[in-house]
Design an enzyme around this catalytic site. Structure first.
Site, PDB file in Angstrom:
ATOM      1  N   ALA A 163     152.103 132.263  42.709  1.00 53.61           N
ATOM      2  CA  ALA A 163     151.299 133.024  41.744  1.00 53.61           C
ATOM      3  C   ALA A 163     149.952 133.402  42.350  1.00 53.61           C
ATOM      4  CB  ALA A 163     151.110 132.197  40.470  1.00 53.61           C
ATOM      5  N   ALA A 205     150.439 136.201  44.736  1.00 53.77           N
ATOM      6  CA  ALA A 205     150.785 137.429  44.015  1.00 53.77           C
ATOM      7  C   ALA A 205     149.534 138.040  43.368  1.00 53.77           C
ATOM      8  CB  ALA A 205     151.852 137.126  42.962  1.00 53.77           C
ATOM      9  N   SER A 237     155.332 124.212  53.465  1.00 56.96           N
ATOM     10  CA  SER A 237     155.784 125.607  53.425  1.00 56.96           C
ATOM     11  C   SER A 237     155.678 126.120  51.992  1.00 56.96           C
ATOM     12  CB  SER A 237     157.250 125.710  53.843  1.00 56.96           C
ATOM     13  OG  SER A 237     157.470 125.122  55.090  1.00 56.96           O
ATOM     14  N   LEU A 279     145.088 128.250  53.070  1.00 53.78           N
ATOM     15  CA  LEU A 279     144.217 128.837  54.103  1.00 53.78           C
ATOM     16  C   LEU A 279     144.611 130.286  54.375  1.00 53.78           C
ATOM     17  CD1 LEU A 279     145.785 129.274  57.047  1.00 53.78           C
ATOM     18  CD2 LEU A 279     145.593 126.823  57.148  1.00 53.78           C
ATOM     19  N   ALA A 280     143.628 131.074  54.781  1.00 54.44           N
ATOM     20  CA  ALA A 280     143.913 132.447  55.225  1.00 54.44           C
ATOM     21  C   ALA A 280     143.719 132.489  56.735  1.00 54.44           C
ATOM     22  CB  ALA A 280     142.982 133.438  54.539  1.00 54.44           C
ATOM     23  N   LYS A 311     151.387 128.342  44.102  1.00 55.63           N
ATOM     24  CA  LYS A 311     151.206 128.988  45.411  1.00 55.63           C
ATOM     25  C   LYS A 311     151.713 130.437  45.375  1.00 55.63           C
ATOM     26  CE  LYS A 311     150.497 129.905  49.526  1.00 55.63           C
ATOM     27  NZ  LYS A 311     149.175 130.071  50.098  1.00 55.63           N
ATOM     28  N   THR A 367     159.760 130.078  56.150  1.00 52.56           N
ATOM     29  CA  THR A 367     160.627 130.371  55.002  1.00 52.56           C
ATOM     30  C   THR A 367     160.636 131.876  54.792  1.00 52.56           C
ATOM     31  OG1 THR A 367     158.686 129.989  53.599  1.00 52.56           O
ATOM     32  CG2 THR A 367     160.247 128.170  53.804  1.00 52.56           C
ATOM     33  N   CYS A 402     152.568 136.322  54.508  1.00 50.81           N
ATOM     34  CA  CYS A 402     152.715 135.660  53.202  1.00 50.81           C
ATOM     35  C   CYS A 402     152.850 136.607  52.013  1.00 50.81           C
ATOM     36  CB  CYS A 402     151.530 134.735  52.968  1.00 50.81           C
ATOM     37  SG  CYS A 402     151.532 133.354  54.119  1.00 50.81           S
ATOM     38  N   LYS A 408     144.854 141.733  60.174  1.00 48.49           N
ATOM     39  CA  LYS A 408     143.456 141.657  59.759  1.00 48.49           C
ATOM     40  C   LYS A 408     142.664 141.236  60.980  1.00 48.49           C
ATOM     41  CE  LYS A 408     142.282 137.808  57.431  1.00 48.49           C
ATOM     42  NZ  LYS A 408     142.307 136.614  56.554  1.00 48.49           N
TER      43      LYS A 408
HETATM   44  P1  NAD Z   1     155.605 130.011  61.790  1.00 48.53           P
HETATM   45  O1  NAD Z   1     156.828 130.808  62.005  1.00 48.53           O
HETATM   46  O2  NAD Z   1     154.350 130.331  62.543  1.00 48.53           O
HETATM   47  O3  NAD Z   1     155.923 128.452  62.106  1.00 48.53           O
HETATM   48  C1  NAD Z   1     157.053 127.799  61.659  1.00 48.53           C
HETATM   49  C2  NAD Z   1     157.552 126.885  62.774  1.00 48.53           C
HETATM   50  O4  NAD Z   1     158.638 126.092  62.276  1.00 48.53           O
HETATM   51  C3  NAD Z   1     158.106 127.634  63.992  1.00 48.53           C
HETATM   52  O5  NAD Z   1     157.365 127.285  65.153  1.00 48.53           O
HETATM   53  C4  NAD Z   1     159.575 127.193  64.082  1.00 48.53           C
HETATM   54  O6  NAD Z   1     160.041 127.046  65.404  1.00 48.53           O
HETATM   55  C5  NAD Z   1     159.521 125.852  63.367  1.00 48.53           C
HETATM   56  N1  NAD Z   1     160.826 125.413  62.862  1.00 48.53           N
HETATM   57  C6  NAD Z   1     161.772 126.116  62.183  1.00 48.53           C
HETATM   58  N2  NAD Z   1     162.836 125.326  61.909  1.00 48.53           N
HETATM   59  C7  NAD Z   1     162.565 124.102  62.419  1.00 48.53           C
HETATM   60  C8  NAD Z   1     163.279 122.866  62.454  1.00 48.53           C
HETATM   61  N3  NAD Z   1     164.477 122.727  61.889  1.00 48.53           N
HETATM   62  N4  NAD Z   1     162.702 121.793  63.080  1.00 48.53           N
HETATM   63  C9  NAD Z   1     161.472 121.917  63.657  1.00 48.53           C
HETATM   64  N5  NAD Z   1     160.747 123.064  63.648  1.00 48.53           N
HETATM   65  C10 NAD Z   1     161.285 124.148  63.036  1.00 48.53           C
HETATM   66  O7  NAD Z   1     155.328 130.032  60.221  1.00 48.53           O
HETATM   67  P2  NAD Z   1     153.928 129.751  59.458  1.00 48.53           P
HETATM   68  O8  NAD Z   1     153.121 130.988  59.381  1.00 48.53           O
HETATM   69  O9  NAD Z   1     153.315 128.522  60.033  1.00 48.53           O
HETATM   70  O10 NAD Z   1     154.467 129.467  57.990  1.00 48.53           O
HETATM   71  C11 NAD Z   1     155.157 128.277  57.688  1.00 48.53           C
HETATM   72  C12 NAD Z   1     155.202 128.129  56.172  1.00 48.53           C
HETATM   73  O11 NAD Z   1     153.866 128.024  55.669  1.00 48.53           O
HETATM   74  C13 NAD Z   1     155.828 129.327  55.434  1.00 48.53           C
HETATM   75  O12 NAD Z   1     156.531 128.848  54.315  1.00 48.53           O
HETATM   76  C14 NAD Z   1     154.627 130.102  54.966  1.00 48.53           C
HETATM   77  O13 NAD Z   1     154.889 130.855  53.806  1.00 48.53           O
HETATM   78  C15 NAD Z   1     153.642 129.003  54.660  1.00 48.53           C
HETATM   79  N6  NAD Z   1     152.243 129.443  54.708  1.00 48.53           N
HETATM   80  C16 NAD Z   1     151.790 130.180  55.779  1.00 48.53           C
HETATM   81  C17 NAD Z   1     150.452 130.599  55.816  1.00 48.53           C
HETATM   82  C18 NAD Z   1     149.916 131.389  56.979  1.00 48.53           C
HETATM   83  O14 NAD Z   1     148.753 131.761  56.926  1.00 48.53           O
HETATM   84  N7  NAD Z   1     150.682 131.669  58.007  1.00 48.53           N
HETATM   85  C19 NAD Z   1     149.579 130.253  54.766  1.00 48.53           C
HETATM   86  C20 NAD Z   1     150.083 129.491  53.704  1.00 48.53           C
HETATM   87  C21 NAD Z   1     151.414 129.099  53.692  1.00 48.53           C
HETATM   88  C1  UDX Z   2     146.825 134.955  52.377  1.00 50.86           C
HETATM   89  C2  UDX Z   2     146.056 134.181  51.292  1.00 50.86           C
HETATM   90  O1  UDX Z   2     144.713 134.698  51.208  1.00 50.86           O
HETATM   91  C3  UDX Z   2     146.002 132.693  51.613  1.00 50.86           C
HETATM   92  O2  UDX Z   2     145.384 131.986  50.543  1.00 50.86           O
HETATM   93  C4  UDX Z   2     147.441 132.201  51.790  1.00 50.86           C
HETATM   94  O3  UDX Z   2     147.430 130.821  52.148  1.00 50.86           O
HETATM   95  C5  UDX Z   2     148.170 132.994  52.868  1.00 50.86           C
HETATM   96  O4  UDX Z   2     148.133 134.402  52.515  1.00 50.86           O
HETATM   97  P1  UDX Z   2     146.279 135.823  54.834  1.00 50.86           P
HETATM   98  O5  UDX Z   2     147.498 136.640  54.640  1.00 50.86           O
HETATM   99  O6  UDX Z   2     146.142 135.006  56.051  1.00 50.86           O
HETATM  100  O7  UDX Z   2     146.100 134.817  53.598  1.00 50.86           O
HETATM  101  O8  UDX Z   2     144.980 136.778  54.794  1.00 50.86           O
HETATM  102  P2  UDX Z   2     144.171 137.492  53.602  1.00 50.86           P
HETATM  103  O9  UDX Z   2     142.740 137.388  53.925  1.00 50.86           O
HETATM  104  O10 UDX Z   2     144.597 137.056  52.277  1.00 50.86           O
HETATM  105  O11 UDX Z   2     144.572 139.024  53.809  1.00 50.86           O
HETATM  106  C6  UDX Z   2     145.871 139.494  53.555  1.00 50.86           C
HETATM  107  C7  UDX Z   2     145.927 140.985  53.741  1.00 50.86           C
HETATM  108  O12 UDX Z   2     145.239 141.665  52.687  1.00 50.86           O
HETATM  109  C8  UDX Z   2     145.299 141.477  55.042  1.00 50.86           C
HETATM  110  O13 UDX Z   2     146.104 142.498  55.580  1.00 50.86           O
HETATM  111  C9  UDX Z   2     143.959 142.016  54.605  1.00 50.86           C
HETATM  112  O14 UDX Z   2     143.450 142.998  55.460  1.00 50.86           O
HETATM  113  C10 UDX Z   2     144.309 142.574  53.239  1.00 50.86           C
HETATM  114  N1  UDX Z   2     143.151 142.662  52.334  1.00 50.86           N
HETATM  115  C11 UDX Z   2     142.536 141.527  51.905  1.00 50.86           C
HETATM  116  C12 UDX Z   2     142.714 143.905  51.905  1.00 50.86           C
HETATM  117  O15 UDX Z   2     143.274 144.945  52.284  1.00 50.86           O
HETATM  118  N2  UDX Z   2     141.660 143.968  51.034  1.00 50.86           N
HETATM  119  C13 UDX Z   2     141.023 142.849  50.582  1.00 50.86           C
HETATM  120  O16 UDX Z   2     140.064 142.982  49.797  1.00 50.86           O
HETATM  121  C14 UDX Z   2     141.470 141.592  51.038  1.00 50.86           C
END
Ligand code: NAD
Ligand code: UDX
Length: 468
Positions: free
Chosen positions: A231, A234, A130, A168-169, A229, A91, A285, A348
């Site tokens: 908030a 943020a 998502s 998850l991070a 999520k 998204t 994110c 990171k």
């Molecule tokens: P990503 O880009 O790694 O994965 C998304 C996948 O969805 C891609 O592989 C893409 O090909 C697939 N996709 C898109 N449209 C599709 C469709 N119509 N049918 C089937 N597959 C399709 O993204 P992500 O990092 O996994 O994030 C996904 C969502 O989770 C986002 O909304 C993100 O904000 C949320 N999220 C991500 C994290 C994170 O750490 N990456 C953490 C919390 C929440």
């Molecule tokens: C974040 C949220 O933590 C997680 O809960 C959500 O699901 C997805 O977004 P992520 O982006 O994977 O996770 O990693 P995070 O550990 O939060 O770090 C985000 C960024 O902030 C990184 O670039 C990290 O280096 C930076 N960071 C984090 C700092 O610069 N200082 C800190 O004290 C913590």
């Protein structure tokens, strides 16, 4: 009979989350599907060359793949076969039209909803995994439960839409999934909604209650879950921008940001986590979700709140500009043709993910100054090459960045090492050897404050830190 699960979207969220759900629910079949055939092939690769790097992920996938976890591009068959559909598609921030640069681009999301409706022959629980703007579930439900003719009751399958955002991070995903602080499930306050929430709660409880304790499974209405999520991200991003704002003041006054953070964090009302000053936050994110919140505030006429949250992103951008400004000043106000070795490109440590990485922005700013850049990273070099392809073309005025596996090689003849990612290997390098191979005066700019700066000074380096 336990219901089968499919997750649409096999990315950073879909893959690890479903692998752990499958591990903790050996009696459920879990399928992960994606339109990206290369990604699915990597998830299925015989030698476990998985598409993302995440500590502990390979072990879990080895345990469950082929047992009760299956990766496939056959989205339609998987939807037909499963009663619970998680949607974890991307998204990203919308880059065109109304809300460009702020709102979420929901086109992948809506396409998925329409496909689920077109394919399904039985009732389903549809779970938003998502991160989405508040009230997306209402739009999703309208699409899924829309009757064929206006005014008619829909006689097709019924869909109950829940919100189950993921916290998850990256880098710690498996541990975060195995031992979450909380799991959040938002559902409609109707009998079907409550039954669906109970079903998803039983997934997270795991087989025979082996996984998340019930008191950590929090339930709310759908809108609270969607907003929580945004908030939560943020608030975390705001803490990083706040400590980085203090870091600038520390540099100007002689205070030390790590000391300030340590003492501030000892106050249990403030807490010690997320107070590490650095190059600014990256990752897929934080920026996207804060901008989404800004857009929501604007949409509801809350302009002062929108401006407040926008400040978090502005401060973050400023932090990366400050890094380049300080390099400039320290390197005699000219960077052209100097060599800078960038240590770490991932946003990171412990991930290969480079989405919104601060290193990307800093490298681009340095490239504009015609710096000769060599980039090294233990896991993110192929993503770095892809991200920077546009400045690596032949015939450009600025020298193309080089990508180097070996950090010692990357630093050879460099004027400065710019440490951007706090990989554990960097403090353990032979810095005397690095110093000997560099041009003098040799500078280390440690933007993560993770190196032993006293030792570096003794070796002969000039050292810059953030917030000191
Ligand atoms: P990503 O880009 O790694 O994965 C998304 C996948 O969805 C891609 O592989 C893409 O090909 C697939 N996709 C898109 N449209 C599709 C469709 N119509 N049918 C089937 N597959 C399709 O993204 P992500 O990092 O996994 O994030 C996904 C969502 O989770 C986002 O909304 C993100 O904000 C949320 N999220 C991500 C994290 C994170 O750490 N990456 C953490 C919390 C929440
Ligand atoms: C974040 C949220 O933590 C997680 O809960 C959500 O699901 C997805 O977004 P992520 O982006 O994977 O996770 O990693 P995070 O550990 O939060 O770090 C985000 C960024 O902030 C990184 O670039 C990290 O280096 C930076 N960071 C984090 C700092 O610069 N200082 C800190 O004290 C913590």
């Amino acid at each position: 009979m336990n219901k089968n699960i499919v997750c649409i979207g096999a990315g950073y969220i879909g893959g690890p989350t479903m692998a752990v759900i499958a591990k903790m629910n050996p009696d459920r079949k879990v399928m992960v599907v994606d339109i990206n055939a290369d990604r699915i092939a990597a998830w299925n690769s015989p030698d476990f060359e998985l598409p993302i790097y995440e500590p502990g992920l390979e072990e879990v996938v080895r345990e469950v793949r082929g047992r009760n976890l299956f990766f496939s591009t056959d989205i339609d068959s998987a939807i037909l076969e499963c009663d619970i559909v998680f949607v974890g598609v991307n998204t990203p921030t919308k880059m065109f039209g109304r809300g460009a640069g702020r709102a979420s681009d929901l086109q992948y999301w809506e396409a998925t909803a329409r496909n689920i409706k077109a394919i399904s022959k039985s009732d389903k629980i549809v779970v938003e995994k998502s991160t989405l703007p508040v009230r997306t579930a209402a739009a999703m439900s309208s699409i899924l439960n829309c009757p064929a003719m206006p005014g008619e009751a829909s006689d097709g399958p019924r869909f109950t839409v829940l919100s189950n955002p993921e916290f998850l991070a990256e880098g710690t995903a498996i541990n975060d999934l195995l031992k979450p602080d909380r799991v959040l499930i938002g559902g409609p306050q109707t009998p079907e909604g409550e039954a669906a929430v109970a079903e998803i709660a039983s997934v997270y409880a795991g087989k025979d209650g082996c996984w998340v304790p019930r008191e950590r499974i929090l339930t709310t209405n759908v809108w609270s879950a969607e907003l929580t999520k945004l908030a939560a991200n943020a608030m975390l991003a705001q803490r990083v921008s706040s400590i980085n704002a203090i870091a600038g003041l520390c540099e100007a006054t002689g205070a030390d940001v790590d000391e300030v953070a340590r003492v501030m964090g000892a106050d249990h009302r403030i807490g010690a986590k997320f107070l590490k000053a650095g190059p600014g936050f990256g990752g897929s994110c934080f920026k996207k979700d804060v901008l989404n919140l800004v857009y929501l505030c604007e949409t509801f006429g809350l302009h002062t709140a929108a401006e407040y949250w926008y400040g978090v992103v502005k401060m973050n951008d400023h932090q990366q500009e400050r890094i380049v400004t300080r390099l400039f000043k320290e390197m005699f106000n000219t960077l052209a043709n100097k060599k800078i070795a960038v240590f770490g490109f991932a946003f990171k440590a412990d991930t290969g993910d480079t989405r919104e990485t601060p290193a990307g922005r800093v490298v681009r700013l340095l490239n504009e100054e015609h710096v000769r850049i060599s980039i090294t990273d233990p896991k993110a070099l192929s993503n770095a090459k892809r991200d920077l392809a546009d400045i690596c073309r032949e015939g450009l005025a600025a020298p193309a960045p080089l990508f180097v596996d070996d950090p010692y090689e990357a630093a050879r003849d460099a004027d400065a090492v710019l440490l951007m990612t706090d990989w554990k290997l960097y403090p353990n390098l032979d810095w005397a050897r690095i110093f000997a191979s560099m041009r003098k005066p040799a500078l280390v700019f440690d933007t993560r404050n993770c190196l032993d700066d006293e030792k570096l000074r003794t070796i002969g380096f000039k050292v810059l830190n953030v917030g000191k």
